[in-house]
Design a protein around this motif. Structure first.
Motif, mmCIF file in Angstrom:
data_model
loop_
_atom_site.group_PDB
_atom_site.id
_atom_site.type_symbol
_atom_site.label_atom_id
_atom_site.label_comp_id
_atom_site.label_asym_id
_atom_site.label_seq_id
_atom_site.Cartn_x
_atom_site.Cartn_y
_atom_site.Cartn_z
ATOM 1 N N ALA A 231 0.829 -1.208 0.000
ATOM 2 C CA ALA A 231 0.000 0.000 0.000
ATOM 3 C C ALA A 231 0.860 1.254 0.000
ATOM 4 N N VAL A 232 1.982 1.210 0.698
ATOM 5 C CA VAL A 232 2.888 2.354 0.728
ATOM 6 C C VAL A 232 3.425 2.630 -0.674
ATOM 7 N N ALA A 233 3.847 1.578 -1.373
ATOM 8 C CA ALA A 233 4.379 1.743 -2.726
ATOM 9 C C ALA A 233 3.300 2.228 -3.690
ATOM 10 N N GLU A 234 2.072 1.728 -3.546
ATOM 11 C CA GLU A 234 0.977 2.167 -4.416
ATOM 12 C C GLU A 234 0.660 3.639 -4.201
ATOM 13 N N ALA A 235 0.606 4.054 -2.926
ATOM 14 C CA ALA A 235 0.343 5.462 -2.637
ATOM 15 C C ALA A 235 1.449 6.343 -3.215
ATOM 16 N N MET A 236 2.696 5.911 -3.078
ATOM 17 C CA MET A 236 3.809 6.666 -3.638
ATOM 18 C C MET A 236 3.678 6.787 -5.145
ATOM 19 N N ALA A 237 3.292 5.695 -5.807
ATOM 20 C CA ALA A 237 3.128 5.719 -7.256
ATOM 21 C C ALA A 237 2.062 6.720 -7.677
ATOM 22 N N CYS A 238 1.073 6.942 -6.800
ATOM 23 C CA CYS A 238 0.011 7.924 -7.071
ATOM 24 C C CYS A 238 0.412 9.335 -6.644
ATOM 25 N N GLY A 239 1.633 9.491 -6.184
ATOM 26 C CA GLY A 239 2.091 10.811 -5.776
ATOM 27 C C GLY A 239 1.534 11.274 -4.455
ATOM 28 N N ARG A 240 1.143 10.323 -3.604
ATOM 29 C CA ARG A 240 0.605 10.684 -2.293
ATOM 30 C C ARG A 240 1.681 10.553 -1.217
ATOM 31 N N PRO A 241 1.814 11.534 -0.339
ATOM 32 C CA PRO A 241 2.760 11.398 0.779
ATOM 33 C C PRO A 241 2.257 10.372 1.780
ATOM 34 N N VAL A 242 3.162 9.810 2.534
ATOM 35 C CA VAL A 242 2.847 8.736 3.470
ATOM 36 C C VAL A 242 3.327 9.117 4.866
ATOM 37 N N VAL A 243 2.507 8.822 5.866
ATOM 38 C CA VAL A 243 2.923 8.917 7.263
ATOM 39 C C VAL A 243 2.883 7.498 7.820
ATOM 40 N N ALA A 244 4.008 6.996 8.293
ATOM 41 C CA ALA A 244 4.103 5.601 8.721
ATOM 42 C C ALA A 244 4.961 5.509 9.973
ATOM 43 N N VAL A 245 5.001 4.313 10.554
ATOM 44 C CA VAL A 245 5.873 4.076 11.703
ATOM 45 C C VAL A 245 7.188 3.477 11.207
ATOM 46 N N ALA A 246 8.253 3.810 11.911
ATOM 47 C CA ALA A 246 9.589 3.369 11.521
ATOM 48 C C ALA A 246 9.827 1.957 12.021
ATOM 49 N N SER A 247 9.275 0.990 11.302
ATOM 50 C CA SER A 247 9.423 -0.408 11.696
ATOM 51 C C SER A 247 9.225 -1.293 10.473
ATOM 52 N N GLY A 248 9.738 -2.508 10.555
ATOM 53 C CA GLY A 248 9.610 -3.419 9.431
ATOM 54 C C GLY A 248 10.336 -2.888 8.211
ATOM 55 N N ALA A 249 9.824 -3.219 7.030
ATOM 56 C CA ALA A 249 10.478 -2.838 5.784
ATOM 57 C C ALA A 249 10.016 -1.488 5.255
ATOM 58 N N VAL A 250 9.010 -0.892 5.888
ATOM 59 C CA VAL A 250 8.422 0.339 5.348
ATOM 60 C C VAL A 250 9.432 1.476 5.191
ATOM 61 N N PRO A 251 10.328 1.744 6.160
ATOM 62 C CA PRO A 251 11.284 2.839 5.953
ATOM 63 C C PRO A 251 12.120 2.661 4.686
ATOM 64 N N GLU A 252 12.511 1.435 4.378
ATOM 65 C CA GLU A 252 13.303 1.192 3.167
ATOM 66 C C GLU A 252 12.474 1.452 1.922
ATOM 67 N N VAL A 253 11.237 1.029 1.925
ATOM 68 C CA VAL A 253 10.363 1.244 0.773
ATOM 69 C C VAL A 253 10.051 2.726 0.613
ATOM 70 N N LEU A 254 9.759 3.392 1.702
ATOM 71 C CA LEU A 254 9.324 4.782 1.659
ATOM 72 C C LEU A 254 10.420 5.722 1.196
ATOM 73 N N GLY A 255 11.637 5.523 1.646
ATOM 74 C CA GLY A 255 12.694 6.444 1.265
ATOM 75 C C GLY A 255 12.318 7.863 1.647
ATOM 76 N N GLY A 256 12.365 8.792 0.675
ATOM 77 C CA GLY A 256 12.013 10.187 0.933
ATOM 78 C C GLY A 256 10.598 10.530 0.532
ATOM 79 N N GLY A 257 9.726 9.506 0.423
ATOM 80 C CA GLY A 257 8.362 9.748 -0.024
ATOM 81 C C GLY A 257 7.368 10.019 1.085
ATOM 82 N N GLY A 258 7.852 10.234 2.309
ATOM 83 C CA GLY A 258 6.935 10.486 3.409
ATOM 84 C C GLY A 258 7.688 10.749 4.685
#
Length: 316
Positions: A231-258
């Motif tokens: 879902a994080v990658a899909e939102a990024m592909a749509c140009g949407r910023p993401v607010v997430a918790v720094a855990s699991g693989a999400v920080p690596e996927v998110l990069g500078g997109g949120g």
């Protein structure tokens, strides 16, 4: 799942397998022979065990695509034994690879590599028109709108998310949840107690989901054991910023997109979310960064190419 593949024009063979015994292994081996298949990709620990047993009946290469959303990977004696038959392990992120190999070193014996998940960046792309239409269809007008996408189950931590959003009262934005699950009634009740407006939309087609992303002010994601975070990658592909918790693989996927908050600090999550909601220029910049990252790293074309390269190494 079989219906989805069939609808896409892909051949599907559904096997009558409900256990991991010798009889089931023979069914699998016989089917692989009929299909002239020389590589099997397993996605669940059960399938690794079954594939290992079937490989004693018929020769083929067994690969394991690790997608288990849990804090500790399976490492029971049967799994350790079955892993002697695995010739390749595929991880979704580098952080996930490091965590799993630290906790289950035996999974590092065969070759392993990282291949990011894929998103159809032609379906999931910025589209203001579809976002406006989505808002009009559901009566959201121009107010701030948060989107959460994923099954309503414990690992997504919707209860934690609502506790964080409650800290934005009395002006907490509307939360839209795309998904369903066993905890839906419990989350509805919690939202009522906290006086939060939460809308459950259930299943959405890819086009509808892309419209939902485009309608959202941002995606909120609080799952803390993600092996990737599609879902994080899909939102990024749509140009949407993401607010997430720094855990699991999400920080690596998110990069500078949120933006990220600590996994165990709902007050910090509420604070960074409020700051982002109040800063449209920053949201636009994060969204643009996320789109570029998604196109570069998460496209289906890149996914297909890297899987072809990986599986080609098993044909020997």
């Amino acid at each position: 799942m079989p219906a989805g593949f069939a609808a896409a024009g892909l051949p599907v063979h559904e096997l009558p397998i409900h256990d991991t015994g010798l009889a089931e292994a023979k069914i699998l081996a016989r089917t692989l022979k009929q299909l002239e298949t020389d590589v099997l990709i397993a996605e669940k620990p059960r399938d690794v065990r079954l594939g290992a047993l079937a490989s004693l009946v018929r020769r083929f290469a067994l690969a394991y695509r690790y997608t288990v959303n849990r804090a500790v990977p399976p490492r029971d004696p049967v799994m350790r034994l079955a892993y002697r038959r695995v010739r390749l392990t595929i991880f979704s992120t580098r952080s996930g690879e490091a965590d799993v190999l630290r906790l289950a070193p035996f999974m590092g014996r065969p070759p392993h590599r990282v291949i990011y998940e894929g998103v159809d960046v032609k379906v999931f792309q910025p589209d203001e028109g579809s976002g406006r239409a989505f808002r009009e269809r559901y009566g959201f007008a121009d107010r701030p709108l948060l989107l959460a996408a994923g099954a309503v189950e414990w690992e997504k931590r919707y209860d934690w998310m609502l506790e964080a959003l409650a800290r934005l009262q009395p002006a907490a934005p509307t939360l839209v949840i795309r998904g369903s699950g066993s905890l839906a009634a419990e989350i509805r009740a919690q939202a009522e107690r906290l006086r939060l407006e939460v809308r459950f939309l259930g299943f959405l087609s890819p086009a509808e989901l892309a419209a939902a992303y485009n309608a959202a002010t941002c995606l909120v994601h609080t799952g803390d054991v993600e092996t990737f975070g599609l879902a994080v990658a899909e939102a990024m592909a749509c140009g949407r910023p993401v607010v997430a918790v720094a855990s699991g693989a999400v920080p690596e996927v998110l990069g500078g997109g949120g933006v990220l908050a600590p996994r165990d600090d709902p007050a910090a999550f509420a604070r960074v979310l409020a700051e982002l909601l109040a800063d449209p220029e920053r949201r636009a910049a994060l969204g643009a960064t996320g789109r570029r990252r998604a196109v570069e790293l998460f496209s289906l074309e890149r996914l297909g190419r890297e899987y072809s390269e990986a599986l080609e190494t098993l044909r020997g």
